[in-house]
Motif scaffolding. Structure first.
Motif, PDB file in Angstrom:
ATOM      1  N   PRO A  28       0.587  -1.158   0.096  1.00 28.36           N
ATOM      2  CA  PRO A  28       0.028  -0.012  -0.073  1.00 28.36           C
ATOM      3  C   PRO A  28       0.968   1.290  -0.154  1.00 28.36           C
ATOM      4  O   PRO A  28       0.587   2.165  -0.617  1.00 28.36           O
ATOM      5  N   GLN A  29       1.956   1.351   0.642  1.00 23.19           N
ATOM      6  CA  GLN A  29       2.923   2.437   0.626  1.00 23.19           C
ATOM      7  C   GLN A  29       3.228   2.693  -0.655  1.00 23.19           C
ATOM      8  O   GLN A  29       3.377   3.912  -1.206  1.00 23.19           O
ATOM      9  N   MET A  30       3.896   1.622  -1.250  1.00 19.01           N
ATOM     10  CA  MET A  30       4.431   1.825  -2.583  1.00 19.01           C
ATOM     11  C   MET A  30       3.364   2.208  -3.695  1.00 19.01           C
ATOM     12  O   MET A  30       3.689   3.324  -4.546  1.00 19.01           O
ATOM     13  N   TYR A  31       2.141   1.682  -3.563  1.00 18.75           N
ATOM     14  CA  TYR A  31       1.126   2.037  -4.512  1.00 18.75           C
ATOM     15  C   TYR A  31       0.747   3.437  -4.420  1.00 18.75           C
ATOM     16  O   TYR A  31       0.520   4.160  -5.274  1.00 18.75           O
ATOM     17  N   SER A  32       0.696   3.980  -3.068  1.00 15.09           N
ATOM     18  CA  SER A  32       0.290   5.219  -2.867  1.00 15.09           C
ATOM     19  C   SER A  32       1.142   6.085  -3.487  1.00 15.09           C
ATOM     20  O   SER A  32       0.942   7.106  -3.869  1.00 15.09           O
ATOM     21  N   LEU A  33       2.472   5.900  -3.349  1.00 17.56           N
ATOM     22  CA  LEU A  33       3.414   6.470  -3.961  1.00 17.56           C
ATOM     23  C   LEU A  33       3.511   6.647  -5.605  1.00 17.56           C
ATOM     24  O   LEU A  33       3.475   7.847  -6.400  1.00 17.56           O
TER      25      LEU A  33
END
Length: 382
Positions: free
Chosen positions: A65-70
């Motif tokens: 989720p952190q990477m997709y958010s970025l």
């Protein structure tokens, strides 16, 4: 006593869920390819998990989720994170010749265009987002050895050094480790800077780290095997079946003899874990197909972990001993997880309530996490 075991099981389930629920795709090792030319030029190409590095965390710890958010958020935020990553790499990378630091030129670094190109070329599987740093330098006349250091946040790095007329060097580096001095003389140079036993030990540690702490899929699978029949011998046979199969396809995939798309591999890995968790709920004994399931899981996961070995470009002569040592480390990691399970849960394996109060609750957690992974790997960020 009853209150104590209830607290322990609740805590174990919560830790499993917290540690694994946000984890979606297997972490990948960075690969550094170093080319030395006869005119004393050095070029270093580092292939890494670009989004994890931009977020200043290791691929093993960062969540999808952190990477997709970025990745899917405002372009300005992504550009700033990538620029920050470029600055951190420029200040954290070191290249030295004969112990003297060299001036290096950072000729390419991940930017918005590189990320957009990756997304266009990988529309169905955007994570991990593998991007490149490229650094160049010139060796001083008469230089005999070089050494490199990469930012620790990259995690483990597989280093490949190619010099004309000399056998290439391939060795894994621990996070933030300064590489052993590597001979860059064009003739008569030392091939292996750490010796045969030293190289084997590095790959054993690399394999162990692939399980503990960077392999939650392996850990859940081993725990699932343990929960149904918490006896050392049956579980050991199943783990060994996995390791043998893992080695077979890791070798064949690295040699480009077989291969499957990550779109198939990653959901299948999660499905095999879910299968073990669900089977624990439906049966009370180890059936004959259990080792076969472990073997199939190993076949699929061996393909998944071959990425770093493929990108490093191992020659067949060095591949076999390196993979053999890596396999020893893999098996050691499995045994460490198994020992931990016996230490934490083995006290109650002979209790009449073990199945209902320990095996079933934890198997439910394992199955739920694995199904979550499977859906995420099939569907992507949605």
């Amino acid at each position: 006593m009853e209150r104590r075991w209830r607290q322990l099981i609740t805590c174990s389930a919560a830790l499993l869920a917290a540690a694994a629920a946000a984890w979606g795709h297997p972490a990948v090792s960075a690969v550094a390819i170093v080319k030395v030319t006869p005119d004393r030029r050095v070029e270093v190409t580092l292939v890494h998990d670009g989004l994890a590095y931009a977020l200043n965390d290791t691929p093993a710890r960062i969540s999808d989720p952190q990477m997709y958010s970025l990745l899917d958020g405002p372009a300005q935020d992504l550009a700033e994170a990538l620029a920050d990553g470029r600055d951190r790499f420029a200040s954290g990378f070191r290249l030295a010749a004969d112990g003297t630091p060299l001036a290096v030129e950072l000729v390419r670094a991940p930017d918005l265009e590189a990320v957009r190109r990756w997304k266009a070329e990988n529309p169905a599987r955007q994570l991990p987002c593998k991007l490149e740093f490229v650094v160049r330098a010139t060796l001083p006349a008469g230089a005999s050895v070089i050494s490199l250091k990469f930012p620790a946040v990259l995690g483990e790095v597989i280093l490949s050094v190619d010099r004309p007329g000399v056998e290439p060097v391939y060795l894994p580096l621990a996070p933030g480790e300064t590489a052993p001095e590597i001979d860059v003389r064009m003739a008569g140079g030392t091939t292996n800077p750490v010796g045969t036993l030293g190289l084997a030990w590095r790959y054993i540690k690399f394999g162990f780290g692939h399980i503990v702490p960077e392999g939650p899929d392996h850990a859940l699978f081993v725990l699932g095997l343990f929960l149904l029949s918490p006896r050392f011998k049956p579980v050991l046979w199943q783990i060994t079946a996995f390791t043998v199969a893992h080695t077979i396809t890791l070798t064949l995939t690295t040699l480009h003899i077989v291969g499957l798309s990550s779109r198939i591999i990653e959901p299948t890995i999660a499905a095999s874990i879910a299968f073990v968790g669900v089977e624990n709920l439906l049966t009370t004994k180890v059936h004959a197909w259990r080792p076969a399931v472990a073997f199939v899981f190993g076949l699929v996961h061996g393909m998944g972990v071959a990425t770093a070995f493929n990108e490093a470009g191992f020659p067949a002569g060095q591949l076999v001993p390196s993979l053999a040592a890596f396999t020893v480390g893999i098996e050691g990691g499995h045994l460490a997880v198994l020992a931990g399970a016996f230490l934490v849960l083995g006290w109650w394996r002979d209790k009449p309530w073990y199945r209902h109060r320990v095996a079933i609750p934890l198997s439910l957690v394992i199955a739920a996490i694995a199904v979550f992974w499977m859906v995420r790997r099939v569907m992507g960020p949605g």
